[in-house]
Design a protein around this motif. Structure first.
Motif, PDB file in Angstrom:
ATOM      1  N   LEU A   1      -3.450   0.843  -9.928  1.00 34.62           N
ATOM      2  CA  LEU A   1      -2.790  -0.308  -9.310  1.00 34.62           C
ATOM      3  C   LEU A   1      -1.959  -1.061 -10.337  1.00 34.62           C
ATOM      4  CD1 LEU A   1      -6.009  -1.583  -7.508  1.00 34.62           C
ATOM      5  CD2 LEU A   1      -4.065  -0.503  -6.365  1.00 34.62           C
TER       6      LEU A   1
ATOM      7  N   CYS B   1       0.852  -1.207   0.000  1.00 28.24           N
ATOM      8  CA  CYS B   1       0.000   0.000   0.000  1.00 28.24           C
ATOM      9  C   CYS B   1       0.881   1.247   0.000  1.00 28.24           C
ATOM     10  CB  CYS B   1      -0.888   0.014   1.242  1.00 28.24           C
ATOM     11  SG  CYS B   1      -2.102  -1.299   1.243  1.00 28.24           S
TER      12      CYS B   1
ATOM     13  N   PRO C   1       0.986   0.482  -5.805  1.00 30.61           N
ATOM     14  CA  PRO C   1       0.297   1.622  -6.436  1.00 30.61           C
ATOM     15  C   PRO C   1       0.877   1.864  -7.825  1.00 30.61           C
ATOM     16  CG  PRO C   1       1.275   2.226  -4.295  1.00 30.61           C
ATOM     17  CD  PRO C   1       1.825   0.883  -4.655  1.00 30.61           C
TER      18      PRO C   1
ATOM     19  N   SER D   1      -0.699   5.812  -3.461  1.00 26.71           N
ATOM     20  CA  SER D   1      -0.756   4.759  -2.437  1.00 26.71           C
ATOM     21  C   SER D   1      -2.027   3.956  -2.627  1.00 26.71           C
ATOM     22  CB  SER D   1      -0.731   5.372  -1.029  1.00 26.71           C
ATOM     23  OG  SER D   1      -1.884   6.175  -0.813  1.00 26.71           O
ATOM     24  N   VAL D   2      -2.031   2.759  -2.044  1.00 23.95           N
ATOM     25  CA  VAL D   2      -3.253   1.949  -2.057  1.00 23.95           C
ATOM     26  C   VAL D   2      -3.991   2.286  -0.759  1.00 23.95           C
ATOM     27  CG1 VAL D   2      -4.233  -0.361  -2.263  1.00 23.95           C
ATOM     28  CG2 VAL D   2      -2.053   0.162  -3.381  1.00 23.95           C
TER      29      VAL D   2
ATOM     30  N   ILE E   1     -10.711   2.961  -5.044  1.00 25.18           N
ATOM     31  CA  ILE E   1     -10.496   1.832  -4.119  1.00 25.18           C
ATOM     32  C   ILE E   1     -11.538   2.011  -3.017  1.00 25.18           C
ATOM     33  CG2 ILE E   1      -8.900   0.861  -2.406  1.00 25.18           C
ATOM     34  CD1 ILE E   1      -6.619   2.149  -4.216  1.00 25.18           C
TER      35      ILE E   1
ATOM     36  N   ILE F   1     -10.158  -2.337   1.578  1.00 24.40           N
ATOM     37  CA  ILE F   1      -8.960  -3.181   1.652  1.00 24.40           C
ATOM     38  C   ILE F   1      -9.178  -4.052   2.890  1.00 24.40           C
ATOM     39  CG2 ILE F   1      -6.444  -3.219   2.003  1.00 24.40           C
ATOM     40  CD1 ILE F   1      -6.451  -0.252   0.988  1.00 24.40           C
TER      41      ILE F   1
ATOM     42  N   ALA G   1      -8.225   4.216  -8.077  1.00 27.07           N
ATOM     43  CA  ALA G   1      -7.689   2.854  -8.199  1.00 27.07           C
ATOM     44  C   ALA G   1      -6.660   2.782  -9.318  1.00 27.07           C
ATOM     45  CB  ALA G   1      -8.825   1.863  -8.429  1.00 27.07           C
TER      46      ALA G   1
ATOM     47  N   VAL H   1      -8.346  -6.242  -2.338  1.00 27.01           N
ATOM     48  CA  VAL H   1      -8.649  -4.831  -2.620  1.00 27.01           C
ATOM     49  C   VAL H   1      -9.903  -4.776  -3.486  1.00 27.01           C
ATOM     50  CG1 VAL H   1      -7.844  -2.711  -3.750  1.00 27.01           C
ATOM     51  CG2 VAL H   1      -6.224  -4.119  -2.478  1.00 27.01           C
TER      52      VAL H   1
END
Ligand code: NIG
Ligand code: FE
Length: 423
Positions: A383, A15, A74, A374-375, A46, A49, A381, A39
């Motif tokens: 990713l 993340c 990410p 970042s996640v 997003i 999580i 989203a 996720v």
């Protein structure tokens, strides 16, 4: 609830910052990493999580991707690129190998001015097509957001044209793009003996015209002995600030000339390069919360024996970021994974620090940390799914680092993009 996408049983979910904030100093080496998590993605965001079992119970997904043998990170953020130009300059690469320096080449008719010569009057369509191909290559290598500068025109008309191309790229490609006006990239040939006259045009004509069209968020300048000195840089940046631009600087790349100190004095969002920055400069950046954006692929491409002092910057508590500096002269590199490799090998950054520097800290360097990098639940989203043993493999492997799947704003990107047609 019905959702678009669920990534399950993720072997290693990086993340970086689950809270979505830049990581400073020591914290850069301990990004948030989880095993076995899932996720959930709906539309462009997003939305959750958590444990795979529990997300399975809560959501019914259109697409389920089993990531039990995959790493998820990410999308990368590249906060410093110069992608709008016509011709490449591989001849200068050869000249450097034969002993000429970057500055010598610029002063003998090559360098930025030679790119201006070819790019200034090029057609929008030609420039758009080339830039779209370059950005597609970056996206394939995981760059889902980037900053793009003008600066290869240096007339009001040609700079506006380059910024308009950046706007079109941003509208049509699945990449978030932040635009920077860099009319102070060089002095045009016609003003080489009258710097003040060009600075007046920059301040009185170009900056107001760019502001009026609302097509650039940042203003950047090449502060270096052979281009803009400290006083000239202060003039341009002060005017840009007054007009409401956010500021960036190319600072202390080749010589320590107080670039970091000026970036701190003026409250730049980032100071970039910093190859020669002194202790005093590092302290000034820390005090003024200016983000150091390091560009080690440039120094590598220039054959430099020395690099920016990333370790000292991290020890000083700074949120170091990395970028490619993709351009036709000093650094024809479009790969953030390769930049991570060079950062690790030449500046002794750890893989975790390099990944942090290419994600959340890079996002902060272009004021996008609330949205990408970042996640984090609630963020866009963006990713990357990797078929690799762990995130440490990314800088360790050299030369062909491609994520298996790129997800941009909740959608799986398919290549080729079919977006290079332009108009
Ligand atoms: O960041 N420093 C200024 N701009 C680029 C070089 C651009 C060029 O040589 O065309 C850089 O290194
Ligand atoms: Fe640059």
């Amino acid at each position: 609830m019905k959702i678009d996408l669920l990534l399950t049983n993720i072997k290693e979910l990086v993340c970086v910052s689950i809270e979505g904030k830049p990581l400073k100093g020591k914290a850069m080496s301990s990004p948030d990493v989880y095993q076995g998590q899932a996720v959930a993605v709906h539309q462009d965001k997003i939305i959750a999580i958590g444990e795979t079992d529990s997300l399975y119970k809560s959501y019914e997904a259109d697409i389920i991707l089993d990531c039990s043998d995959r790493v998820v990170t990410p999308g990368f953020v590249d906060p410093h690129t110069h992608p709008i130009f016509l011709k490449t300059r591989e001849n200068e690469f050869e000249q450097r190998l034969q002993g000429k320096t970057y500055v010598e080449i610029s002063q003998s008719g090559g360098g930025i001015r030679s790119t201006i010569h070819t790019t200034r009057n090029a057609s929008v369509l030609d420039l758009y097509k080339l830039a779209a191909q370059r950005l597609e290559r970056m996206l394939r290598q995981g760059t889902t957001s980037l900053e793009a500068k003008s600066g290869y025109g240096l007339t009001t008309e040609s700079e506006l044209k380059q910024l308009e191309i950046i706007r079109q790229l941003s509208d049509r490609l699945p990449i978030d793009i932040v635009a920077t006006f860099m009319g102070a990239h060089e002095y045009p040939q016609e003003f080489k003996d009258n710097h003040q006259a060009y600075i007046d045009i920059l301040c009185k004509e170009m900056l107001p015209a760019v502001k009026q069209q609302g097509i650039a968020e940042y203003c950047d300048i090449f502060t270096e002995a052979h281009v803009y000195n400290i006083d000239e840089s202060r003039q341009v940046l002060t005017n840009a600030k007054r007009l409401g631009f956010r500021l960036k600087m190319h600072a202390d790349e080749i010589e320590a000339m107080g670039g970091a100190e000026l970036a701190s004095e003026l409250g730049c969002v980032s100071a970039d390069h910093l190859g020669m920055t002194s202790d005093v400069g590092i302290q000034a950046l820390q005090k003024a919360a200016v983000i150091p954006v390091l560009l080690p692929a440039t120094l590598f491409s220039l054959g430099s024996k020395t690099y920016a002092r990333a370790r000292d910057m991290i020890n000083a508590g700074l949120p170091v970021a990395l970028a490619t500096d993709f351009n036709p002269g000093s650094c024809n590199c479009d790969s953030l994974p390769l930049v991570m490799t060079i950062a690790c090998l030449q500046m002794k950054m750890l893989p975790a620090e390099a990944l942090t520097a290419c994600t959340i800290n890079a996002a902060a360097a272009i004021n996008l940390e609330h949205k990408v990098g970042s996640v984090t639940v609630g963020k866009q989203a963006d990713l990357l799914i990797w078929d690799i043993p762990s995130y440490k493999y990314i800088p360790y492997h050299m030369g062909s680092s491609y994520p298996e799947t790129v997800i941009k704003s909740g959608r799986i990107v398919t290549f080729p993009l079919n977006s290079t047609d332009g108009q």
